[in-house]
Write a protein that holds these residues in place. Structure first.
Motif, PDB file in Angstrom:
ATOM      1  N   ARG A   1       0.654  -1.219   0.037  1.00  0.00           N
ATOM      2  CA  ARG A   1      -0.005   0.027   0.053  1.00  0.00           C
ATOM      3  C   ARG A   1       0.799   1.272   0.120  1.00  0.00           C
ATOM      4  NH1 ARG A   1      -4.395   1.579   4.766  1.00  0.00           N
ATOM      5  NH2 ARG A   1      -5.320   3.787   3.649  1.00  0.00           N
ATOM      6  N   GLY A   2       2.025   1.296   0.895  1.00  0.00           N
ATOM      7  CA  GLY A   2       2.770   2.349   0.876  1.00  0.00           C
ATOM      8  C   GLY A   2       3.453   2.565  -0.560  1.00  0.00           C
ATOM      9  N   GLN A   3       3.844   1.622  -1.121  1.00  0.00           N
ATOM     10  CA  GLN A   3       4.572   1.640  -2.598  1.00  0.00           C
ATOM     11  C   GLN A   3       3.553   2.080  -3.478  1.00  0.00           C
ATOM     12  OE1 GLN A   3       7.760   1.281  -3.251  1.00  0.00           O
ATOM     13  NE2 GLN A   3       8.134   0.844  -1.059  1.00  0.00           N
ATOM     14  N   LYS A   4       2.224   1.917  -3.327  1.00  0.00           N
ATOM     15  CA  LYS A   4       1.337   2.269  -4.344  1.00  0.00           C
ATOM     16  C   LYS A   4       0.967   3.587  -4.124  1.00  0.00           C
ATOM     17  CE  LYS A   4      -2.484  -0.356  -5.086  1.00  0.00           C
ATOM     18  NZ  LYS A   4      -3.488  -0.783  -4.792  1.00  0.00           N
ATOM     19  N   VAL A   5       1.086   4.352  -3.038  1.00  0.00           N
ATOM     20  CA  VAL A   5       1.159   5.632  -2.522  1.00  0.00           C
ATOM     21  C   VAL A   5       2.294   6.483  -3.191  1.00  0.00           C
ATOM     22  CG1 VAL A   5       0.805   7.514  -0.697  1.00  0.00           C
ATOM     23  CG2 VAL A   5      -0.495   5.423  -0.593  1.00  0.00           C
ATOM     24  N   THR A   6       3.308   5.992  -3.052  1.00  0.00           N
ATOM     25  CA  THR A   6       4.535   6.614  -3.469  1.00  0.00           C
ATOM     26  C   THR A   6       4.575   6.630  -5.048  1.00  0.00           C
ATOM     27  OG1 THR A   6       6.052   5.722  -1.446  1.00  0.00           O
ATOM     28  CG2 THR A   6       6.982   6.398  -3.278  1.00  0.00           C
ATOM     29  N   ALA A   7       4.228   5.432  -5.552  1.00  0.00           N
ATOM     30  CA  ALA A   7       4.048   5.378  -7.101  1.00  0.00           C
ATOM     31  C   ALA A   7       3.139   6.536  -7.538  1.00  0.00           C
ATOM     32  CB  ALA A   7       4.001   4.003  -7.537  1.00  0.00           C
TER      33      ALA A   7
ATOM     34  N   ALA B   1      -0.057   4.048 -11.530  1.00  0.00           N
ATOM     35  CA  ALA B   1       0.978   3.654 -10.290  1.00  0.00           C
ATOM     36  C   ALA B   1       0.434   2.376  -9.753  1.00  0.00           C
ATOM     37  CB  ALA B   1       0.416   4.713  -9.606  1.00  0.00           C
TER      38      ALA B   1
ATOM     39  N   GLN C   1       3.793  13.981  -9.832  1.00  0.00           N
ATOM     40  CA  GLN C   1       4.959  14.912  -9.972  1.00  0.00           C
ATOM     41  C   GLN C   1       5.322  14.843 -11.352  1.00  0.00           C
ATOM     42  OE1 GLN C   1       7.969  13.617  -7.257  1.00  0.00           O
ATOM     43  NE2 GLN C   1       6.880  14.445  -5.426  1.00  0.00           N
TER      44      GLN C   1
ATOM     45  N   ASN D   1       2.399   9.428  -6.234  1.00  0.00           N
ATOM     46  CA  ASN D   1       2.986  10.577  -5.994  1.00  0.00           C
ATOM     47  C   ASN D   1       3.887  10.964  -7.167  1.00  0.00           C
ATOM     48  OD1 ASN D   1       1.230  11.129  -3.522  1.00  0.00           O
ATOM     49  ND2 ASN D   1       2.955  10.238  -2.308  1.00  0.00           N
ATOM     50  N   GLU D   2       4.750   9.918  -7.514  1.00  0.00           N
ATOM     51  CA  GLU D   2       5.662  10.140  -8.566  1.00  0.00           C
ATOM     52  C   GLU D   2       4.767  10.399  -9.966  1.00  0.00           C
ATOM     53  OE1 GLU D   2       7.813   6.649  -8.641  1.00  0.00           O
ATOM     54  OE2 GLU D   2       9.031   7.166  -6.713  1.00  0.00           O
TER      55      GLU D   2
ATOM     56  N   TRP E   1       2.127  -3.243  -8.705  1.00  0.00           N
ATOM     57  CA  TRP E   1       1.932  -3.428  -7.329  1.00  0.00           C
ATOM     58  C   TRP E   1       0.305  -4.287  -7.106  1.00  0.00           C
ATOM     59  CZ3 TRP E   1       6.070  -3.307  -4.564  1.00  0.00           C
ATOM     60  CH2 TRP E   1       7.060  -2.538  -5.225  1.00  0.00           C
TER      61      TRP E   1
END
Length: 452
Positions: free
Chosen positions: A32-38, A188, A44, A40-41, A192
């Protein structure tokens, strides 16, 4: 069914499946954290693309009237440039250009009237006029079609960026591009999603097996098998007693082996502590403490006797020359000794030895005094060196008499302080060594434990 029984019975199965449940839960949080990070990327990256389109494609289509101070766009050229460059990005849904006053200068949406529509100037709009790129998610009715299709509620990422034209330093307006937020989320989450499904399925399976392991009772150590065939009434009763003896023998042997292991460990710890105490006593400044060595010897003798008795009990149990009552007695004695040892270890760990605390405090005080003496010695030597250097720097020995007398007094005072510091250091060093030896002896006595 035997594999399922072994995998879902006993404490080991509970620990294994419980650990896997925790592991897969952690995996879900990580994914889940990796999906949120992806995501955000992706946002950006979208902001970077919009800023690049505003600097190149849209800025090239702007018609700037420097005398009149106005900016306009040719609708046909603007549409061609947007279709051929910006809309090649499948995530872009709409392009708008606003003036500083919020008036619409150009738009890719044919239903919007240029020069009449005004935007509500919010924080993102003012930040774009200040030279910053901002974005936020909105939910509004939108259609990408130009042939009259009905708009539908769509989640869009609204990106605002400064609109720069040639030969101007400050932004001439704001470029707004609406991107399909759902496509960004899909891009994103794509890498995952597979890991998310794997963790979910594995978590469900591990949870089911953990529930079975908790509900089901542990497998007995040995199960008594019933005879398959009965030939006669005399022989049918004989196989019943044999498995019982077979069942009890391995468990008794294991208990006796465990008792022997504990006794050997106690003997080894006592021997190590005795060797440590003997070594510290030999290296210490004073005479050997006969009471400590005598107590350690008594403790080791007791442990050797207990070990010998336990080995004899184990040998007798293996040879089958001991009764069931004697085996039960040995087992109870072993359990009592293990429980007493655990209580003793817990009490020793929780108890604060006042003698050791006092010795540590005295040792710390002695070391502090030694450091103070060393500092005083270093300061005195520095004063002597400074006084000698001051005498040597006087040109041609033409120093006044009072200066010479003052320097001689400084040298004498510094030498006296140095001598006192050296005497103090020599007097403290044996005291510190004696305290260290006493502290080591107290630690060795505590490690040996009581001899009762």
């Amino acid at each position: 069914m035997k594999i399922i029984d072994r995998a879902t019975r006993g404490m080991a199965a509970r620990f294994i499946w419980g650990g896997l449940v925790v592991l897969f839960l952690i995996g879900l949080f990580v994914v889940r954290g990796q999906k949120v990070t992806a995501l955000n990327e992706q946002v950006q990256s979208a902001e970077t693309r919009v800023a690049a389109y505003a600097r190149t494609t849209i800025a090239d289509q702007a018609i700037v009237d420097t005398r009149g101070g106005s900016i306009s766009f040719d609708k046909k050229d603007f549409d061609i440039a947007v279709e051929g460059d910006i809309f090649t990005d499948p995530t872009v849904g709409r392009v708008r250009v606003w003036s500083k006053d919020g008036l619409l200068l150009a738009s890719s949406d044919p239903t919007e009237v240029v020069g009449q529509l005004k935007v509500t100037q919010d924080t993102n709009f003012t930040d774009a006029l200040a030279g910053k790129t901002r974005s936020h998610v909105v939910q509004e009715d939108f259609t990408f079609s130009t042939i009259g299709a009905q708009p539908t509620s769509t989640q869009l990422l609204e990106v605002t960026t400064p609109f720069m034209v040639k030969n101007q330093v400050e932004p001439a307006g704001v470029v707004q591009m609406d991107l399909f937020y759902g496509q960004l989320e899909t891009a994103a989450a794509t890498p995952w999603d597979t890991w998310w499904r794997v963790c979910i399925i594995s978590l469900i399976l591990a949870g089911i097996l953990l529930a079975l392991a908790i509900v089901r009772k542990p497998v007995p150590a040995a199960e008594v098998a019933a005879p398959v065939e009965e030939e006669t009434e005399d022989t049918a009763a004989e196989p019943v007693a044999v498995p019982a003896a077979v069942e009890t023998t391995p468990s008794r042997d294991e208990q006796l082996e465990e008792e022997l292991k504990i006794a050997r460990e106690q003997l080894q710890q006592a021997s190590e502590a005795f060797a440590f105490l003997e070594h510290r006593v030999k290296d210490g400044p004073g005479g050997p403490p006969s009471a400590d060595i005598e107590a350690a010897s008594i403790r080791i003798s007791e442990l050797e006797t207990a070990l010998k008795r336990a080995e004899e009990d184990a040998a007798a149990a293996r040879n089958g020359s001991i009764s069931q009552e004697e085996l039960d007695r040995v087992r109870r004695d072993a359990d009592e000794r293990v429980a007493e040892l655990e209580r003793q270890l817990q009490a020793d760990a929780a108890k604060v030895d006042p003698e050791m605390e006092t010795l540590r405090a005295q040792l710390a005080l002695a070391e502090a005094r030694a450091r103070g003496a060393e500092d005083a010695l270093a300061s005195a030597r520095a004063d002597v060196a400074a006084a000698i250097h001051e005498v040597e720097t006087v040109p041609n020995g033409n120093a006044p008499t009072d200066l010479i007398e003052e320097l001689e007094a400084k040298v004498a005072e510094a030498e006296a302080r140095a001598k006192e510091a050296e005497e103090e250091a020599l007097r403290i060093t044996p005291e510190a060594n004696d305290l260290r030896a006493r502290l080591a002896q107290a630690a060795a006595r505590k490690k040996l434990g009581p001899s009762g």
